[in-house]
Enzyme design. Structure first.
Site, PDB file in Angstrom:
ATOM      1  CG  ASP A 485      -1.816  -1.006   0.859  1.00 13.60           C
ATOM      2  OD1 ASP A 485      -2.556  -0.700   0.152  1.00 13.60           O
ATOM      3  OD2 ASP A 485      -2.189  -1.351   2.349  1.00 13.60           O
TER       4      ASP A 485
HETATM    5  C1  BGC Z   1      -0.273   1.217   6.291  1.00 13.65           C
HETATM    6  C2  BGC Z   1      -0.742   0.156   5.464  1.00 13.65           C
HETATM    7  C3  BGC Z   1      -1.712  -0.821   5.524  1.00 13.65           C
HETATM    8  C4  BGC Z   1      -2.412   1.066   5.113  1.00 13.65           C
HETATM    9  C5  BGC Z   1      -3.999   0.564   5.509  1.00 13.65           C
HETATM   10  C6  BGC Z   1      -0.671   1.942   5.872  1.00 13.65           C
HETATM   11  O1  BGC Z   1      -0.090   3.440   6.777  1.00 13.65           O
HETATM   12  O2  BGC Z   1       1.421   1.120   6.228  1.00 13.65           O
HETATM   13  O3  BGC Z   1       0.205  -1.337   5.921  1.00 13.65           O
HETATM   14  O4  BGC Z   1      -2.097  -1.906   4.748  1.00 13.65           O
HETATM   15  O5  BGC Z   1      -2.415   2.146   5.999  1.00 13.65           O
HETATM   16  O6  BGC Z   1      -4.490   1.586   5.137  1.00 13.65           O
HETATM   17  C1  NOJ Z   2      -1.791  -4.555   5.243  1.00 14.64           C
HETATM   18  C2  NOJ Z   2      -3.180  -3.963   4.372  1.00 14.64           C
HETATM   19  O1  NOJ Z   2      -3.964  -5.051   4.929  1.00 14.64           O
HETATM   20  C3  NOJ Z   2      -2.915  -4.991   3.597  1.00 14.64           C
HETATM   21  O2  NOJ Z   2      -3.653  -4.938   2.236  1.00 14.64           O
HETATM   22  C4  NOJ Z   2      -1.544  -4.487   2.384  1.00 14.64           C
HETATM   23  O3  NOJ Z   2      -1.269  -5.633   1.439  1.00 14.64           O
HETATM   24  C5  NOJ Z   2      -0.338  -4.887   3.437  1.00 14.64           C
HETATM   25  N1  NOJ Z   2      -0.437  -3.700   4.220  1.00 14.64           N
HETATM   26  C6  NOJ Z   2       1.265  -4.244   2.857  1.00 14.64           C
HETATM   27  O4  NOJ Z   2       0.623  -2.256   2.621  1.00 14.64           O
END
Ligand code: BGC
Ligand code: NOJ
Length: 815
Positions: A485
């Site tokens: 993400d």
């Molecule tokens: C986090 C990610 C997560 C995302 C979800 C980010 O701040 O670092 O791990 O997937 O938020 O919205």
């Molecule tokens: C958490 C999110 O829920 C998932 O969708 C994503 O793939 C990982 N973070 C890595 O960013």
């Protein structure tokens, strides 16, 4: 250092020291009513939606942590001394303490000065309430005058409003007390026609419902005024902070004990009975339930039902290996976490507040991968529900709101990996069940009536979405982000407060490409090709899908290859990311895992080379980190990934979700030692001895473990709700132990440590049961020499789908 131990027989984790490095929690309730219980009795509960129907207040970032919410106190009326058998909230040191987290229940016992309190929390199956079965014991040789006090701090339903809109909610609180039942009926005038109750089986000797009266103006939950004084004040809350607290006096002779039951429940009126009288609740709705469950005999019965439920859930797959930590994870804790994660997605834990995130498209589709054998029907439904938020262009809303099922328009789509997970999970579902009819199910797009098409067409649009969105190197465009993400290659923003989800950018101008999605496309579309061999429900032929996959594999093998590993992406300016050309972020795990699983360039050694590079550059004793070197400064060309300090989260932590992709690739290469070695590095049970470093629960996976660049290397965060659970389960059961469903049967293809001489797998599959014993007389890591079914040798590594309801003995000899 450990804080407890596993009780494998009882399927419990036993915590013997209350002051664990973090609250170690468990979940109770798996349908509408859900609660979390920590090893000191803290946590919170909600009905269906953790934001709008929150029963118990929780302060996530509190100090001391994890107080408020629930509480129990036992007081000696003569000495005035008191303690919490759950340690918190009183925090009085205990002579003896033990918390047992089991499947759907938690029992905590604490003893002080020869008086013990024990409580079991669970949700009777099918009911919208949590029961606390409390026993007070006098283990001294004199009679004791004891008092038991309960405590629930109510949340005023909407957890956001409850923690922000005080000008309103200091006025709204309303309660009623009748006999031993405290009713919390805040907002039962206009916006809500539901209420909560907190009942007690004993005749009470007092109660409190106003927090300040119970706690005292300047005391904390550790020294509440009522406990100091030894007498409830019978307070009635008018606004402020409604609580529920009962006082029950318990006189016990030496050796005597008494059970008191508390029920915290939720009730919602039928649609046609909205506020018969504003502010006046109709108690008749709940009286019967309360009476029923205050009776220990009824609780015994529902507890047995709960145990049977879990025994049944786990029975589909059980293993016996030479490694006890593997056994306890595979047989109990990993499927348990998979189920909780499947139920709750990423909504409510001690790290997820249930306020901001809905059911994620990508997340939930991956969660399905691990529960298909456990409850195929629910998985089928969930896959179809998720397909409803697919967009007409083949992409998908990134999340949906559980109460309405609507796609979340604020976040929208544009995570270009999303549609591929739909293909992967559907294919996995069919392999487990053989049920191709799911492909014919008519499903809407964007939740819009009239747009129905068979799921097969949804998958087709998913494929087209990726094929049509390719960049200068013929690789898939990344969009906002792919699995990671925080790798935001199209989000340039002047405003440092804008997150990757809101930063403006021109979709027409998107140029950044993802090698990861390239690998994922090859993996998913090859699955589709196999599926097309099984059914003519798909719009194109197996050959055609294979051609798409091959075409993409060529692009990946070409522009996606860096010489010794797979690159990660190309940025907007066509510069590679995850390349030896970079100063930081030279090699990433995700693309190597995904392209490796897809087998891209395997024949010319690319996959093996990539795995060697991962081992050399990314593998640490605490697991495989996301990338190296970690980013040392914020770089808007890369986005949020560079906003984290090195070694944390997406900036080079061990993001446990990705590790199984490497395990699977190594297993597919036949490198059993390596695959299992990686499995053990992040396996929570195997990290139990370093609980003081790891800090989160040793019985469930956490999302991340701080990498070597972080000052707190080895420290885990965000336990419970993570895709890590599902993928690790897939890696160990299907690729390391190697028993995996395929269209025409169960494949047996283990990749194990050479020193294992035998293991067994009990597997239920499409109505038949297979007792599989794998022997390894030559001490190999992989390779199967012989398969026998019920004594007859077969000429294949696939146990055919016998589907006859019988039990079959399967003997597999490696070599
Ligand atoms: C986090 C990610 C997560 C995302 C979800 C980010 O701040 O670092 O791990 O997937 O938020 O919205
Ligand atoms: C958490 C999110 O829920 C998932 O969708 C994503 O793939 C990982 N973070 C890595 O960013």
């Amino acid at each position: 250092m450990k804080y407890g131990h596993f009780d494998d027989e009882a399927r419990e984790y036993v915590i013997t020291e209350p002051q664990t490095p973090r609250p170690w929690i468990n979940y109770i309730g798996r349908q509408d009513y859900v609660g979390m219980i920590s090893n000191t009795g803290g946590g919170y509960s909600f009905y269906q939606d953790p934001r709008y129907r929150r029963l118990i207040r929780y302060r996530y970032n509190n100090a001391p942590r994890n107080v408020g919410g629930r509480g129990l106190y036992v007081r000696d009326a003569e000495s005035g001394e008191y303690f919490s058998p759950t340690f918190q909230p009183a925090r009085e040191p205990l002579d003896d303490y033990e918390a047992r987290h089991g499947l759907g229940y938690t029992t905590i016992r604490g003893e002080k000065d020869d008086v013990a309190g024990e409580v079991t929390y669970f949700v009777p199956p099918g009911e919208d309430l949590e029961a606390w079965r409390v026993t007070v014991e006098n283990n001294s040789d004199e009679s004791r005058n004891l008092q038991l006090f309960s405590l629930v701090e109510f949340c005023l339903w909407d957890a956001v409003d409850d923690s922000s809109n005080y000008q309103r909610n200091y006025n709204t609180g309303e309660v009623e007390v009748e006999d031993s039942v405290i009713y919390q009926k805040t907002e039962y005038r206009e916006r809500r026609n539901h209420f909560a109750y907190f009942a007690c089986s004993a005749d009470i000797d007092g109660f409190d419902t106003q927090r300040d009266a119970f706690v005292g103006q300047y005391n904390g939950f550790d020294e509440p005024a009522v406990l100091e004084d030894g007498e409830a004040t019978d307070s009635i809350a008018h606004g402020w902070s409604p609580i529920g607290s009962h006082q029950v006096d318990v006189e016990l002779e030496p050796g005597e004990s008494e059970e008191v039951v508390f029920l915290l429940g939720y009730h919602e009126n039928p649609q046609d009975d909205k506020w018969a009288e504003p502010g006046v609740i109709n108690k008749e709705y709940v009286e019967e339930t309360i009476e029923e469950y205050l009776d220990p005999a009824a609780l015994d019965e529902s507890f047995t039902e709960l145990e049977e439920f879990w025994a049944d859930q786990l029975s589909a797959l059980q293993v016996e290996t030479p490694d006890p930590e593997t056994d306890r994870m595979v047989n109990t804790w990993n499927p348990y976490q998979n189920t909780v994660t499947m139920n709750l997605a990423r909504s409510a834990s001690l790290y997820e507040t249930g306020l901001t995130r809905g059911i994620g498209f990508r997340d939930s589709l991956q969660d399905q991968l691990a529960v298909l054998h456990q409850f195929p029907d629910r998985a089928r439904k969930r896959i179809l529900n998720l397909a409803k938020i697919q967009l007409k262009d083949g992409g998908a809303y990134h999340q949906y709101t559980p109460l309405t099922g609507e796609g979340n328009a604020d976040i929208g789509g544009g995570f270009n990996d999303d549609p591929m997970w739909l293909v992967m999970s559907t294919a996995a579902y069919v392999k487990e069940t053989g049920d191709t009819s799911i492909l014919a199910e008519e499903v809407v797009y964007e939740n819009e009536p009239g747009t129905e098409e068979p799921l097969a067409e949804h998958l087709q649009r998913a494929v087209e979405y990726v094929r049509e969105r390719r960049g200068p190197h013929d690789l898939p465009l990344i969009g906002h982000a792919d699995w990671n993400d925080c790798l935001n290659l199209n989000c340039f923003s002047e405003n440092p407060d804008e997150s990757f989800q809101t930063a403006e950018h021109d979709v027409e101008e998107e140029r950044a490409e993802s090698v990861f999605i390239g690998g994922q496309f090859v993996y998913a579309v090859e699955e589709l090709a196999e599926l097309a061999d099984q059914t003519d429900l798909l719009p194109e032929s197996a050959e055609e899908y294979q051609r798409y996959a091959d075409e993409m594999a060529d692009a990946v093998a070409d522009a996606g290859w860096d010489g010794a590993w797979f690159r990660r992406a190309y940025d907007h300016f066509e510069d590679p990311i995850g390349s030896s050309e970079n100063d930081e972020g030279q090699i990433f795990v995700e693309s190597n895992g995904m392209c490796g699983m897809a087998g891209i360039g395997r024949e010319d050694g690319k996959v093996q080379d990539a795995m060697d590079s991962v081992r050399e550059r990314l593998a640490t004793e605490h697991g495989i980190v996301l990338h190296q070197p970690a980013f040392t400064e914020y770089d808007e060309r890369y986005g949020e990934i560079t906003s984290y300090p090195p070694g944390y989260k997406e900036n080079g932590s061990v993001f446990c979700h990705t590790n199984p992709w490497i395990m699977i690739t190594e297993a597919k290469l036949g490198n059993g030692e390596r695959a299992f070695d990686y499995y053990k590095r992040i396996c929570p049970a195997a990290r139990e001895d370093i609980s003081d470093v790891h800090t989160t629960e040793p019985y469930v996976y956490a999302q991340t473990i701080a990498g070597p660049d972080a000052p707190t290397t080895g420290e885990a965060k965000n336990s419970w709700l993570t895709g890590t659970a599902a993928w690790n389960y897939v890696a160990i059961t299907q690729y390391i132990l190697g028993v995996r469903p395929d269209h025409d049967g169960l494949v047996v293809d283990p990749s194990i440590p050479a020193e294992w001489d035998e293991f067994s797998v009990h597997r239920e599959f499409r109505g038949a049961t297979y007792e599989i014993t794998v022997e390894n007389p030559d001490g190999v890591e992989s390779g199967v020499d012989r398969v026998e079914i019920d004594g007859d040798t077969i000429d294949s590594q696939t146990i055919p789908d016998l589907g006859d309801g019988e039990v079959h003995d399967v003997r597999v000899v490696m070599g």
